[in-house]
Design a protein around this motif. Structure first.
Motif, PDB file in Angstrom:
ATOM      1  N   ASP A 111      34.378  19.887  70.578  1.00  0.00           N
ATOM      2  CA  ASP A 111      32.937  19.869  70.378  1.00  0.00           C
ATOM      3  C   ASP A 111      32.911  19.953  68.694  1.00  0.00           C
ATOM      4  OD1 ASP A 111      31.330  19.937  72.503  1.00  0.00           O
ATOM      5  OD2 ASP A 111      33.235  22.494  72.744  1.00  0.00           O
ATOM      6  N   ARG A 112      34.144  20.127  67.856  1.00  0.00           N
ATOM      7  CA  ARG A 112      34.339  19.779  66.783  1.00  0.00           C
ATOM      8  C   ARG A 112      33.569  18.682  66.506  1.00  0.00           C
ATOM      9  NH1 ARG A 112      39.500  21.843  64.679  1.00  0.00           N
ATOM     10  NH2 ARG A 112      39.213  20.746  62.509  1.00  0.00           N
ATOM     11  N   LEU A 113      33.241  19.251  64.601  1.00  0.00           N
ATOM     12  CA  LEU A 113      32.364  17.900  63.964  1.00  0.00           C
ATOM     13  C   LEU A 113      33.843  16.918  63.624  1.00  0.00           C
ATOM     14  CD1 LEU A 113      29.950  19.836  61.898  1.00  0.00           C
ATOM     15  CD2 LEU A 113      29.376  18.089  64.373  1.00  0.00           C
ATOM     16  N   ALA A 114      33.352  15.230  63.482  1.00  0.00           N
ATOM     17  CA  ALA A 114      34.761  14.780  63.087  1.00  0.00           C
ATOM     18  C   ALA A 114      34.972  15.149  61.382  1.00  0.00           C
ATOM     19  CB  ALA A 114      33.661  13.243  63.129  1.00  0.00           C
ATOM     20  N   GLY A 115      33.988  14.932  60.997  1.00  0.00           N
ATOM     21  CA  GLY A 115      34.308  15.588  59.882  1.00  0.00           C
ATOM     22  C   GLY A 115      34.622  16.351  59.295  1.00  0.00           C
ATOM     23  N   THR A 116      35.750  17.467  59.952  1.00  0.00           N
ATOM     24  CA  THR A 116      36.157  18.418  59.814  1.00  0.00           C
ATOM     25  C   THR A 116      37.477  18.209  60.558  1.00  0.00           C
ATOM     26  OG1 THR A 116      36.029  19.615  62.103  1.00  0.00           O
ATOM     27  CG2 THR A 116      34.196  19.981  60.211  1.00  0.00           C
ATOM     28  N   LEU A 117      37.945  16.845  60.836  1.00  0.00           N
ATOM     29  CA  LEU A 117      39.268  17.180  61.359  1.00  0.00           C
ATOM     30  C   LEU A 117      40.062  16.324  60.250  1.00  0.00           C
ATOM     31  CD1 LEU A 117      37.838  15.097  64.779  1.00  0.00           C
ATOM     32  CD2 LEU A 117      38.580  16.799  64.287  1.00  0.00           C
ATOM     33  N   SER A 118      41.615  16.780  60.628  1.00  0.00           N
ATOM     34  CA  SER A 118      42.647  15.903  59.710  1.00  0.00           C
ATOM     35  C   SER A 118      42.760  15.084  59.611  1.00  0.00           C
ATOM     36  CB  SER A 118      43.754  16.980  60.334  1.00  0.00           C
ATOM     37  OG  SER A 118      44.122  16.312  61.477  1.00  0.00           O
ATOM     38  N   ALA A 119      43.148  14.120  59.000  1.00  0.00           N
ATOM     39  CA  ALA A 119      43.596  12.305  58.837  1.00  0.00           C
ATOM     40  C   ALA A 119      44.432  12.480  60.455  1.00  0.00           C
ATOM     41  CB  ALA A 119      43.889  12.365  57.676  1.00  0.00           C
TER      42      ALA A 119
END
Length: 205
Positions: A111-119
């Motif tokens: 459910d996390r926005l992809a833009g908030t993920l680590s590399a």
């Protein structure tokens, strides 16, 4: 279904970089491409995938069964992990199977926005697309960039068990040992001669 490549020559910017590349892959086969930086691994993969024309030679595999994956993750930052994978599944006429979230350790991130993920998390999400598009022939350009050792093994397990193990084919440019039982094709002997037919000027004709 198989992949047949015969006497393929490819160019970058109108200039020949590789000549006479030939190999065959049967269902369940992987092939590892090796060679120094700049020799033409990416150009070869893009040509195999049909993203650019070859100069000469043959590339034969069933149409609409191939997919090319490069360093770009190809994800939409404003969508969640699940929404990204659902989007790619639907684009290719399928539905999202939640097992792909397990295969790439994305369950807790669904459910996390992809833009908030680590590399590294973005790279896993980008690779997880391969599990939802239903393509049997994968052309992979350094797929493990930004991944730690645990994630590299996770991807290699998916590739071996879920893709190759179900009759898929993979041609992979990588300097990482993925632990696959796969032959290595050194592209150095196929480097085009400096006076090979063609040249940079042809790019402007």
């Amino acid at each position: 279904m198989s992949l047949h490549v015969k006497d393929l020559s490819v160019a970058r910017g109108g200039r020949p970089v590789l000549q006479g590349v030939s190999f065959d892959c049967a269902p369940g086969d992987a092939l590892i491409l090796r060679g120094p930086n700049g020799i033409g691994k990416t150009t070869l993969l893009r040509t195999l995938a049909g993203l650019q024309p070859g100069l000469s030679g043959e590339v034969d595999f069933p149409e609409e069964s191939g997919a090319y994956a490069s360093h770009a993750d190809g994800i939409k930052a404003q969508l969640s992990v699940t929404e990204n994978l659902t989007f790619w599944a639907e684009v290719h006429g399928g539905v999202l199977d939640d097992t792909v979230l397990e295969d790439f350790d994305l369950v807790d991130l669904r459910d996390r926005l992809a833009g908030t993920l680590s590399a590294g998390q973005k790279r896993r999400l980008g690779l997880a697309r391969l599990g939802v598009i239903g393509r049997k022939v994968l052309f992979l350009d350094e797929p493990t960039v930004s991944l730690d050792g645990f994630s590299v093994k996770m991807f290699a397990d998916w590739l071996r068990d879920k893709h190759l193990g179900q009759g898929g084919i993979a041609v992979i440019a990588t300097h990482i040992d993925l632990g696959l039982e796969a032959p290595v094709l050194d592209l150095t002997p196929y480097k085009a001669a400096q006076d090979a037919a063609g040249g940079s000027d042809e790019a402007f004709l």
